[in-house]
Motif scaffolding. Structure first.
Motif, short mmCIF file in Angstrom:
data_model
loop_
_atom_site.label_atom_id
_atom_site.label_comp_id
_atom_site.label_asym_id
_atom_site.label_seq_id
_atom_site.Cartn_x
_atom_site.Cartn_y
_atom_site.Cartn_z
N VAL A 26 -62.44 -40.03 39.16
CA VAL A 26 -61.93 -38.88 40.28
C VAL A 26 -62.98 -37.78 40.08
CG1 VAL A 26 -60.21 -37.62 40.72
CG2 VAL A 26 -59.72 -39.79 39.83
N GLY A 27 -63.42 -37.31 38.92
CA GLY A 27 -64.21 -36.00 38.95
C GLY A 27 -65.65 -36.33 39.53
N SER A 29 -66.39 -38.78 41.49
CA SER A 29 -66.39 -39.01 42.99
C SER A 29 -66.24 -37.81 43.71
CB SER A 29 -65.34 -39.75 43.20
OG SER A 29 -63.86 -39.10 43.04
N GLY A 30 -65.54 -36.59 43.26
CA GLY A 30 -65.66 -35.44 43.74
C GLY A 30 -67.04 -34.75 44.11
N THR A 33 -69.01 -36.82 46.48
CA THR A 33 -68.72 -36.33 47.75
C THR A 33 -69.34 -35.17 48.38
OG1 THR A 33 -66.62 -37.61 47.52
CG2 THR A 33 -66.65 -36.06 49.50
N ALA A 34 -69.28 -34.15 47.46
CA ALA A 34 -69.99 -32.87 47.47
C ALA A 34 -71.42 -32.98 47.56
CB ALA A 34 -69.76 -32.03 46.51
N SER A 44 -71.34 -28.23 43.96
CA SER A 44 -71.31 -29.85 43.28
C SER A 44 -70.47 -29.82 41.89
CB SER A 44 -72.40 -30.55 43.13
OG SER A 44 -73.08 -30.78 44.42
N ALA A 47 -66.93 -28.88 42.36
CA ALA A 47 -66.31 -29.95 42.82
C ALA A 47 -66.07 -30.98 41.84
CB ALA A 47 -67.14 -30.77 43.97
N VAL A 48 -66.81 -31.36 40.77
CA VAL A 48 -66.58 -32.06 39.54
C VAL A 48 -65.72 -31.46 38.75
CG1 VAL A 48 -67.76 -33.13 37.61
CG2 VAL A 48 -68.95 -33.39 39.61
N VAL A 50 -63.19 -29.33 39.56
CA VAL A 50 -61.77 -29.76 40.39
C VAL A 50 -61.43 -30.87 40.33
CG1 VAL A 50 -60.87 -29.26 42.75
CG2 VAL A 50 -62.19 -27.42 41.85
N GLY A 51 -62.16 -32.09 40.61
CA GLY A 51 -62.19 -33.44 40.50
C GLY A 51 -61.42 -33.81 39.25
N VAL A 54 -57.84 -32.58 38.94
CA VAL A 54 -57.12 -33.15 39.93
C VAL A 54 -56.77 -34.80 39.15
CG1 VAL A 54 -56.99 -34.32 42.08
CG2 VAL A 54 -57.68 -32.12 42.01
#
Length: 76
Positions: A26-27, A29-30, A33-34, A44, A47-48, A50-51, A54
């Motif tokens: 999940v991390g 992939s965040g 995606t960024a 990026s 985003a990792v 936060v991923g 999450v």
């Protein structure tokens, strides 16, 4: 009678690895995606991070739902 093919310790190690892999997936992939959206390296990395958070929260939620499901199956 045939018993389980793995020990309890091996089962715990496999479970821990599966959980770590799920949160990592999940991390990462965040972050990917960024990067696909032309984010800066800092964005990026954010985003990792936060991923990962999450992914951890999703794992906790799925664990609680799974525990409730197992408890309801035992009552029957």
């Amino acid at each position: 009678m045939v018993g389980p093919s793995i020990t309890d310790d091996e089962r715990q190690v496999a479970s821990r690895r599966l959980k770590l892999g799920f949160v990592s997936l999940v991390g990462v992939s965040g972050g990917l995606t960024a990067l696909a959206a032309d984010a800066t390296p800092i964005q990026s990395l954010l985003a990792v991070t936060v991923g990962l958070l999450v992914g951890w929260a999703l794992l906790r939620y799925l664990a609680s739902v799974g525990n409730e499901w197992k408890a309801s199956r035992r009552r029957r």
